[in-house]
Scaffold this active site. Structure first.
Site, PDB file in Angstrom:
ATOM      1  N   TYR A  73     -50.731  43.605 -57.430  1.00  0.00           N
ATOM      2  CA  TYR A  73     -49.832  43.609 -58.856  1.00  0.00           C
ATOM      3  C   TYR A  73     -49.748  42.112 -59.555  1.00  0.00           C
ATOM      4  CZ  TYR A  73     -47.159  46.960 -56.209  1.00  0.00           C
ATOM      5  OH  TYR A  73     -46.519  48.056 -55.599  1.00  0.00           O
ATOM      6  N   CYS A  91     -62.849  39.744 -46.628  1.00  0.00           N
ATOM      7  CA  CYS A  91     -64.240  39.687 -47.235  1.00  0.00           C
ATOM      8  C   CYS A  91     -64.042  40.001 -48.860  1.00  0.00           C
ATOM      9  CB  CYS A  91     -65.474  40.538 -46.532  1.00  0.00           C
ATOM     10  SG  CYS A  91     -66.887  40.257 -47.258  1.00  0.00           S
ATOM     11  N   GLU A  92     -63.034  39.562 -49.411  1.00  0.00           N
ATOM     12  CA  GLU A  92     -62.693  39.941 -50.805  1.00  0.00           C
ATOM     13  C   GLU A  92     -62.590  38.655 -51.596  1.00  0.00           C
ATOM     14  OE1 GLU A  92     -62.918  42.674 -52.393  1.00  0.00           O
ATOM     15  OE2 GLU A  92     -62.972  44.013 -50.598  1.00  0.00           O
TER      16      GLU A  92
END
Length: 464
Positions: free
Chosen positions: A365, A392-393
């Protein structure tokens, strides 16, 4: 201002945080209205109800959700007392476990569930079924069957298919089911698109404008075994003003009057949902339950007078406003790094041992949060920082912008307030990270109310 080519996360660099975020005079001080009532600092160490963050971390590990139980209960009572003539349903989707279900029951609130799993938790807590409302846009036949068999107090009907399912079940079981009809009033809730739930183009409810709501009432009132209580409207979540409730109430009550006039059906109840906002950062200014009750009650009374209809019994559904501020998440810092940016600027990244698996809301959001050093006093200046997780982002952001001490480093504890709602309930095992424990603290004692998952839990799901 021109948008940054790499995206909104990179549009503010170095020490240029958002306009609402101000450099603190004392980096150790809590912004008290973001925290539960019993949170404080003692020599720089965060405490809650007599328990220190350092002790909690040592005993229970991190990441850790820490619930101020008395704060949760006090917020529940505040809504119960403010809406004394109404039914208050705690929205279990915000955060539900056996312990919180019992707190809600003990404080005299009702409970709203929206899946068979949430219903199972409520039943395990021995929550009185007659005080449970069952929501959901796609309830299965087995979920509805169980709800009928245990005697839930009401089912909030969301589609014609669901009316047909209920008709078959009440006929088979020889039962009577009390129902509300969820309607979409075409209201813009002034919140994030994903948590705005009363505009026409979305999955919930029957459209008023399209005539679906009136047809749903016709079908229900002509079906033996379905007892119509009234209409239900929920405009969204994280809402700070009552304008949307006023528009929704006006449109829903006009339908209410039309039903009485055309079908001769008297509807004794009206549910206006919830979604009342809380303070995640200093830019948020939530309303007190007394203020909300006074304004919403007046809106309903005035509209009923104008339509010359009786005033139905009101229901509301606060969830976030009870669970959210009562909880903080405790993390351990693993690494810090200074990243060079365009134009000679830089940004400090602080990586913690959790992230989007325990709080998906910033990624989902673009939600903002705050944070504080929780394990010691710092004499260092405040530095604009970005708190990120271990996943891992690149979108694994916990707190997008916060002023934290310049000497913050590995081993320090960070605490993020306002994580009681939609954090543990939306938690995942992304990257096979076990979900954190939830600890309730009351009068100097801490107890685990949801245990920490282990690697064995993860491996037990894998069929070899």
């Amino acid at each position: 201002m021109r948008s940054h080519e790499a995206g909104a996360l990179h549009g503010q660099a170095g020490d240029r945080g958002p306009a609402w975020l101000h450099r603190p005079d004392d980096v150790n001080q809590l912004v008290t209205h973001l925290w539960s009532r019993h949170a404080a600092k003692s020599d720089g160490v965060l405490t809650v109800a007599g328990e220190s963050a350092t002790e909690l971390a040592a005993e229970h590990g991190t990441p850790l959700y820490v619930v101020d139980e008395d704060d949760f209960r006090q917020r529940a009572r505040a809504f119960r007392d403010a809406f004394a003539e109404a039914d208050v349903f705690y929205a279990g989707k915000s955060f539900l476990c056996v312990a919180t279900a019992r707190w809600v029951a003990q404080e005299g609130l009702n409970l709203d569930v929206c899946t068979g799993g949430e219903l199972a938790v409520a039943l395990r807590a021995e929550f009185p079924p007659a005080r449970i409302a069952f929501h959901g846009n796609n309830k299965s036949e087995s979920e509805l069957r169980r709800a009928i068999e245990v005697g839930v107090g009401r089912v909030v009907v969301d589609s014609f298919d669901e009316i047909d399912r209920l008709a078959r079940l009440v006929d088979e079981l020889g039962a009577t089911v009390r129902v509300m009809v969820r309607v979409t009033a075409g209201v813009e809730a002034h919140t994030h698109e994903y948590i705005s739930t009363s505009h026409e183009d979305q999955k919930f409810g029957f459209s008023i404008a399209g005539g679906q709501a009136l047809e749903a009432v016709r079908r229900i009132t002509s079906t033996t075994g379905l007892q119509l209580l009234g209409l239900h409207s929920h405009i969204g979540s994280q809402i700070f003003v009552t304008d949307g409730f006023e528009v929704a109430a006006r449109r829903v009550l006009r339908l209410h009057a039309e039903i009485e006039r055309e079908l001769g059906v008297t509807l004794p109840e009206l549910d206006l949902g919830g979604g009342f906002g809380i303070a995640y950062t200093t830019q948020d200014d939530p309303r007190a339950p007394d203020d909300l009750a006074r304004e919403i009650t007046k809106i309903v009374d005035d509209e009923c007078h104008a339509l010359d209809i009786g005033v139905p019994k009101l229901s509301i559904e606060p969830g976030r406003a009870i669970a959210g501020p009562s909880t903080f998440t405790l993390y351990t810092v693993g690494t810090t790094k200074e990243v060079a940016l365009d134009g000679g600027a830089s940004r400090r990244y602080v990586a913690v041992d959790g992230g989007m698996s325990d709080n998906i809301r910033p990624a989902l959001y673009s939600a903002d949060y705050s944070a504080t050093l929780a394990s010691r006093l710092s004499e260092s200046p405040a530095v604009l920082s970005r708190v990120v997780g271990k996943h891992c982002e690149s979108g694994d952001v916990v707190v997008k912008d916060e002023y934290l001490p310049a000497d913050l480093g590995p081993g320090d504890l960070l605490a993020v307030p306002g994580t009681g709602a939609y954090c543990r309930s939306l938690a995942s095992n992304y990257n096979h990270v076990p979900r954190p424990a939830v600890v309730a603290v009351r009068e100097g004692e801490a107890r685990v109310i949801v245990r920490r998952e282990t690697e064995d839990d993860l491996l037990a799901l894998d069929v070899v």
